[in-house]
Design an enzyme around this catalytic site. Structure first.
Site, PDB file in Angstrom:
ATOM      1  N   ILE A 158       0.863  -1.174   0.000  1.00 31.26           N
ATOM      2  CA  ILE A 158       0.000   0.000   0.000  1.00 31.26           C
ATOM      3  C   ILE A 158       0.906   1.233   0.000  1.00 31.26           C
ATOM      4  CG2 ILE A 158      -2.027  -1.044   1.066  1.00 31.26           C
ATOM      5  CD1 ILE A 158      -1.157  -0.029   3.756  1.00 31.26           C
ATOM      6  N   ASP A 159       0.366   2.362  -0.404  1.00 31.82           N
ATOM      7  CA  ASP A 159       1.156   3.576  -0.555  1.00 31.82           C
ATOM      8  C   ASP A 159       1.737   4.050   0.778  1.00 31.82           C
ATOM      9  OD1 ASP A 159       0.587   3.719  -3.293  1.00 31.82           O
ATOM     10  OD2 ASP A 159      -1.281   4.812  -2.915  1.00 31.82           O
TER      11      ASP A 159
END
Length: 350
Positions: A158-159
């Site tokens: 995930i970012d």
């Protein structure tokens, strides 16, 4: 071998459903029949029969572009490739004693509730302080975690400024087993987000290819179905309407880079305080100075895109049972939500 890949392209590629070649061998014209696992274990450094067999079981070992089992007997002039869902990249991992939020762990896997601001794996400009550096320390005694592997145990990401749940494999078998579920889209993931504006429908589905923006390489854009970008589907549901913003749940059917951020912007509802996609401006509301100050205060409370990976589900690699995990919305998002609730209540009482 995989061609060199520019750093700004790596993030896009690693979450795609493409497979990338890590090893390639061509057998001799006089090659005698031999099990492929025996052939490969003698040609790949630091490999083992178990690792090779797990890779074959996951469909990652191919002969002439066709997946084969570990007992396949190679023949003369066979083209043998080992493919993965991420590009090859050379990078030394430094183990660092960094605290991790771990809601669950067993012999096969570890669930991490990632804090916002933590990069998942080392890359350009972030060679230390990442989740992988912390994992290398936490799991330093396991064979899977070594300084030569830039993605030890990782099957998804995930970012940096997105918070929430990730699963990390602790064995080669678990890594292959879990990676296959993400590749085949049989895992389940839901996110919660604060977005600008009020979606017309209570529920909806966004379908549109996601690929690098033609104007800004750091952004992903949505394109019509066709050759540009990769097929992407996001299902959303409005959880709460908060005046000029809304709290929504997003369920991923595919897992493209920045998929939720790009899809929500595409339908006119960028994520709140998402600087890369324009959500850090005041996009809805009044022109009153008091309101502008209120939004700026919310930005300070939540200095990142308002996105949290809330649930994660998959089939366990050993028990073969479906398991799922749920985590609370983090404090910074909850504080922003409460402020918007208070703002709406104040308007209604005026």
């Amino acid at each position: 071998m995989t061609e060199h890949i520019q750093e700004d392209e790596f993030e896009e590629l690693e979450e795609s459903n493409e497979l990338y070649e890590h090893y390639r061998f061509e057998t001799d014209p006089g090659q005698k029949p031999l099990r492929i696992d025996k052939f490969l274990v003698n040609r790949i450094e630091n490999s083992s029969r178990n690792k090779i067999q797990d890779a074959a079981a996951a469909g990652n070992i191919r002969v002439n572009d066709i997946p084969v089992k570990s007992n396949y007997k190679i023949k003369p002039n066979d083209i043998i490739t080992i493919v993965m869902s991420f590009p090859r990249r050379e990078l030394k991992i430094i183990a660092e004693d960094i605290p991790l939020n771990i809601p669950y762990e067993d012999d096969d896997l570890i669930i991490i509730n990632k804090n916002p601001g933590m990069v998942v794996h080392p890359g350009h400009g972030n060679y230390t302080g990442t989740m992988v550096n912390a994992l290398a320390w936490h799991l330093k005694d396991l064979p899977l975690f070594n300084s030569e592997d830039p993605r030890p145990g990782l099957v998804h990401r995930i970012d940096k400024d997105t918070s929430g749940l990730l699963v990390v494999a602790k064995t080669e078998h678990a890594k292959n087993f879990l990676a296959r579920q993400f590749f085949e889209k049989t895992s389940s993931r839901t996110y919660v987000a604060i977005v600008w504006g009020q979606p017309k429908e209570e529920e909806g589905t966004i379908v549109g290819n996601v690929g690098r923006s033609l104007q800004d390489r750091k952004q992903m854009a949505v394109f019509p179905e066709g050759d540009r970008g990769k097929h992407a589907v996001t299902h959303y549901k409005v959880l709460e309407r908060l005046g000029y913003v809304s709290l929504v749940e997003c369920r991923l059917e595919t897992g493209r880079t920045h998929q939720i951020r790009a899809h929500m912007k595409h339908i006119g509802h960028p994520l709140f305080n998402d600087e890369r996609y324009g959500g850090h401006h005041i996009l809805k509301g009044t022109t009153f100075t008091k309101y502008k100050q209120f939004v700026q205060n919310c930005f300070k409370i939540l200095p990142r895109q308002a996105l949290h990976a809330k649930t994660l589900g998959f089939v366990h690699p050993t028990s073969k049972e479906s398991i799922s995990f749920n985590t609370e919305i983090p404090d910074d998002m909850m504080q922003a939500i409460e402020k918007w609730r208070g703002y709406i209540a104040g308007r209604e009482n005026d």
